[in-house]
Every structure is written in C-alpha cells, then in structure tokens.
Motif scaffolding. Structure first.
Motif, mmCIF file in Angstrom:
data_model
loop_
_atom_site.group_PDB
_atom_site.id
_atom_site.type_symbol
_atom_site.label_atom_id
_atom_site.label_comp_id
_atom_site.label_asym_id
_atom_site.label_seq_id
_atom_site.Cartn_x
_atom_site.Cartn_y
_atom_site.Cartn_z
ATOM 1 N N ASN A 1 0.834 -1.208 0.000
ATOM 2 C CA ASN A 1 0.000 0.000 0.000
ATOM 3 C C ASN A 1 0.868 1.258 0.000
ATOM 4 O OD1 ASN A 1 -2.347 -1.543 0.051
ATOM 5 N ND2 ASN A 1 -2.463 -1.516 2.278
ATOM 6 N N GLY A 2 1.916 1.248 0.805
ATOM 7 C CA GLY A 2 2.816 2.394 0.869
ATOM 8 C C GLY A 2 3.544 2.628 -0.443
ATOM 9 N N THR A 3 3.955 1.558 -1.090
ATOM 10 C CA THR A 3 4.637 1.670 -2.378
ATOM 11 C C THR A 3 3.736 2.336 -3.405
ATOM 12 O OG1 THR A 3 5.997 -0.272 -1.931
ATOM 13 C CG2 THR A 3 5.724 0.338 -4.241
ATOM 14 N N GLU A 4 2.493 1.901 -3.467
ATOM 15 C CA GLU A 4 1.555 2.521 -4.411
ATOM 16 C C GLU A 4 1.321 3.988 -4.077
ATOM 17 O OE1 GLU A 4 -1.961 0.389 -5.359
ATOM 18 O OE2 GLU A 4 -0.802 -1.189 -6.336
ATOM 19 N N LYS A 5 1.230 4.304 -2.803
ATOM 20 C CA LYS A 5 1.016 5.692 -2.389
ATOM 21 C C LYS A 5 2.201 6.561 -2.803
ATOM 22 C CE LYS A 5 -0.998 7.562 1.308
ATOM 23 N NZ LYS A 5 -1.423 7.833 2.638
ATOM 24 N N VAL A 6 3.416 6.087 -2.539
ATOM 25 C CA VAL A 6 4.612 6.871 -2.855
ATOM 26 C C VAL A 6 4.785 7.001 -4.370
ATOM 27 C CG1 VAL A 6 7.131 6.911 -2.718
ATOM 28 C CG2 VAL A 6 5.777 6.357 -0.682
ATOM 29 N N ILE A 7 4.664 5.897 -5.092
ATOM 30 C CA ILE A 7 4.826 5.966 -6.552
ATOM 31 C C ILE A 7 3.747 6.850 -7.161
ATOM 32 C CG2 ILE A 7 4.736 4.639 -8.701
ATOM 33 C CD1 ILE A 7 6.163 2.369 -7.232
ATOM 34 N N GLY A 8 2.516 6.714 -6.690
ATOM 35 C CA GLY A 8 1.436 7.575 -7.176
ATOM 36 C C GLY A 8 1.731 9.042 -6.918
ATOM 37 N N HIS A 9 2.252 9.347 -5.754
ATOM 38 C CA HIS A 9 2.611 10.729 -5.414
ATOM 39 C C HIS A 9 3.696 11.240 -6.355
ATOM 40 C CE1 HIS A 9 3.373 14.264 -2.863
ATOM 41 N NE2 HIS A 9 4.661 14.025 -3.125
ATOM 42 N N LEU A 10 4.729 10.434 -6.562
ATOM 43 C CA LEU A 10 5.821 10.861 -7.440
ATOM 44 C C LEU A 10 5.332 11.076 -8.866
ATOM 45 C CD1 LEU A 10 8.745 8.586 -6.189
ATOM 46 C CD2 LEU A 10 8.332 11.002 -5.645
ATOM 47 N N ILE A 11 4.540 10.163 -9.370
ATOM 48 C CA ILE A 11 4.024 10.283 -10.743
ATOM 49 C C ILE A 11 3.182 11.545 -10.895
ATOM 50 C CG2 ILE A 11 2.390 9.279 -12.406
ATOM 51 C CD1 ILE A 11 3.363 6.499 -11.396
ATOM 52 N N ASN A 12 2.291 11.780 -9.945
ATOM 53 C CA ASN A 12 1.314 12.859 -10.066
ATOM 54 C C ASN A 12 1.789 14.222 -9.559
ATOM 55 O OD1 ASN A 12 -0.964 11.335 -11.186
ATOM 56 N ND2 ASN A 12 -0.874 10.231 -9.250
ATOM 57 N N LYS A 13 2.694 14.230 -8.570
ATOM 58 C CA LYS A 13 3.057 15.505 -7.958
ATOM 59 C C LYS A 13 4.543 15.841 -8.009
ATOM 60 C CE LYS A 13 -0.971 15.447 -5.077
ATOM 61 N NZ LYS A 13 -1.553 15.498 -3.768
ATOM 62 N N GLU A 14 5.371 14.867 -8.294
ATOM 63 C CA GLU A 14 6.826 15.077 -8.348
ATOM 64 C C GLU A 14 7.388 14.379 -9.590
ATOM 65 O OE1 GLU A 14 8.497 16.880 -6.167
ATOM 66 O OE2 GLU A 14 7.147 17.028 -4.445
ATOM 67 N N PRO A 15 6.901 14.746 -10.777
ATOM 68 C CA PRO A 15 7.318 14.018 -11.979
ATOM 69 C C PRO A 15 8.822 14.062 -12.250
ATOM 70 C CG PRO A 15 6.083 15.988 -12.564
ATOM 71 C CD PRO A 15 5.968 15.829 -11.083
ATOM 72 N N GLU A 16 9.494 15.131 -11.845
ATOM 73 C CA GLU A 16 10.947 15.185 -12.054
ATOM 74 C C GLU A 16 11.654 14.134 -11.197
ATOM 75 O OE1 GLU A 16 14.540 15.777 -13.476
ATOM 76 O OE2 GLU A 16 12.728 16.644 -14.362
ATOM 77 N N LEU A 17 11.208 13.965 -9.959
ATOM 78 C CA LEU A 17 11.777 12.921 -9.106
ATOM 79 C C LEU A 17 11.475 11.544 -9.675
ATOM 80 C CD1 LEU A 17 11.032 14.229 -5.482
ATOM 81 C CD2 LEU A 17 13.083 14.555 -6.877
ATOM 82 N N TRP A 18 10.246 11.359 -10.152
ATOM 83 C CA TRP A 18 9.857 10.089 -10.761
ATOM 84 C C TRP A 18 10.736 9.788 -11.984
ATOM 85 C CZ3 TRP A 18 8.003 5.546 -10.088
ATOM 86 C CH2 TRP A 18 7.485 4.796 -11.136
ATOM 87 N N ASN A 19 10.976 10.784 -12.803
ATOM 88 C CA ASN A 19 11.813 10.592 -13.991
ATOM 89 C C ASN A 19 13.240 10.202 -13.604
ATOM 90 O OD1 ASN A 19 9.724 11.160 -15.772
ATOM 91 N ND2 ASN A 19 10.205 13.336 -15.853
ATOM 92 N N GLN A 20 13.780 10.850 -12.596
ATOM 93 C CA GLN A 20 15.136 10.513 -12.140
ATOM 94 C C GLN A 20 15.190 9.099 -11.556
ATOM 95 O OE1 GLN A 20 17.165 13.506 -9.695
ATOM 96 N NE2 GLN A 20 15.665 14.999 -10.438
ATOM 97 N N LEU A 21 14.184 8.764 -10.771
ATOM 98 C CA LEU A 21 14.120 7.443 -10.145
ATOM 99 C C LEU A 21 14.041 6.341 -11.197
ATOM 100 C CD1 LEU A 21 13.766 6.156 -7.218
ATOM 101 C CD2 LEU A 21 11.371 5.999 -7.829
ATOM 102 N N THR A 22 13.174 6.516 -12.171
ATOM 103 C CA THR A 22 13.033 5.489 -13.198
ATOM 104 C C THR A 22 14.248 5.446 -14.119
ATOM 105 O OG1 THR A 22 11.699 6.979 -14.571
ATOM 106 C CG2 THR A 22 10.517 5.431 -13.140
ATOM 107 N N ALA A 23 14.906 6.571 -14.334
ATOM 108 C CA ALA A 23 16.129 6.567 -15.146
ATOM 109 C C ALA A 23 17.199 5.707 -14.476
ATOM 110 C CB ALA A 23 16.634 7.990 -15.362
ATOM 111 N N LYS A 24 17.249 5.740 -13.155
ATOM 112 C CA LYS A 24 18.250 4.958 -12.435
ATOM 113 C C LYS A 24 17.850 3.492 -12.295
ATOM 114 C CE LYS A 24 20.845 4.464 -8.207
ATOM 115 N NZ LYS A 24 21.567 5.137 -7.179
ATOM 116 N N PHE A 25 16.617 3.237 -11.887
ATOM 117 C CA PHE A 25 16.204 1.882 -11.547
ATOM 118 C C PHE A 25 15.468 1.144 -12.661
ATOM 119 C CE2 PHE A 25 16.866 3.887 -7.441
ATOM 120 C CZ PHE A 25 17.632 2.925 -6.787
ATOM 121 N N ASP A 26 15.063 1.852 -13.693
ATOM 122 C CA ASP A 26 14.332 1.229 -14.798
ATOM 123 C C ASP A 26 14.704 1.905 -16.115
ATOM 124 O OD1 ASP A 26 12.497 -0.354 -16.202
ATOM 125 O OD2 ASP A 26 10.794 0.928 -15.697
ATOM 126 N N PRO A 27 15.986 1.891 -16.481
ATOM 127 C CA PRO A 27 16.429 2.625 -17.676
ATOM 128 C C PRO A 27 15.807 2.124 -18.977
ATOM 129 C CG PRO A 27 18.189 1.234 -16.845
ATOM 130 C CD PRO A 27 17.079 1.194 -15.827
#
Length: 125
Positions: free
Chosen positions: A82-108
């Motif tokens: 549940n926490g993972t979905e909450k955090v990822i949802g937050h990053l996708i919807n409210k912190e897209p730059e952080l989400w982009n950096q995170l996925t560039a590192k962990f899911d290139p």
C-alpha cells in the motif's frame, strides 16, 4: 525409491519454510508526513539516488527497491504494498521530475515504468 524420498523431503522443506518477506520494522512510518514535507522527501530521495546520507529505514528501502520494482513488491507486507503505491502515485502525479530521475536509475529500459504509470496516474493522496 530414493528419488521419491528426496522429492518428498524437498516438498516438506518448501512447505515448512514461510514465504520470505522484507522486514516489517518500518511499516508504521508516516508516509503522509514524508510526502507532505519536501525537505524530508528530498532526503529520502537523495539517499535512494546515492546523493546523500541514509537513515536506517532509507538504507533498508534502498536495498530492496530494485527487486521490489521488478517483481511488483512480491516480498512486501501488505502495508509495504500500500505504501509503495502511495509513494509511486505521489511521485508520478506531484513530483514528476523525481519520478523521472528514479526510473532513469532503476528502470532505464522502461520495463516497469509504464505499468506503474498506467495504474497509478490518477491516484491521489
């Protein structure tokens, strides 16, 4: 006959061993407080990205992040899922730059990014 005995022994061992899960030591962390405080969120993010110091819970998160993303949190507790979905949802919807950096590192190769974005794009906090 020895093969059958060995097979039953292996099945018994597999059934006796509980399913491996990540530690639940940090399951009660207040994610809303972290997500609502840019300074705290940035500290966790820097930890994960190897750009800053890590708290014990940040170190634990970082050690399992790649595996959890790849297998959709299969070893997570319900609270962690549940926490993972909450955090990822937050990053996708409210912190897209952080989400982009995170996925560039962990899911290139973007193997998991689209799956998470499709499911969590409209998730709100």
């Amino acid at each position: 006959m020895k093969v059958i005995v060995c097979l039953f022994a292996l099945i018994a061992i597999a059934l006796a061993r509980p399913e491996e899960k990540y530690t639940d030591r940090y399951d009660n962390i207040d994610l809303d407080e972290i997500l609502g405080n840019k300074r705290i969120l940035d500290n966790y993010f820097k930890c994960i990205m190897d750009q800053g110091k890590c708290s014990p819970d940040g170190t634990e998160l970082k050690s399992h992040l790649q595996e959890a993303l790849e297998n959709e949190c299969a070893k997570c507790t319900d609270a962690q899922k549940n926490g993972t979905e909450k955090v990822i949802g937050h990053l996708i919807n409210k912190e897209p730059e952080l989400w982009n950096q995170l996925t560039a590192k962990f899911d290139p190769e973007s193997k998991f990014r689209v799956k998470y974005e499709d499911r969590l794009k409209t998730l709100s906090n």
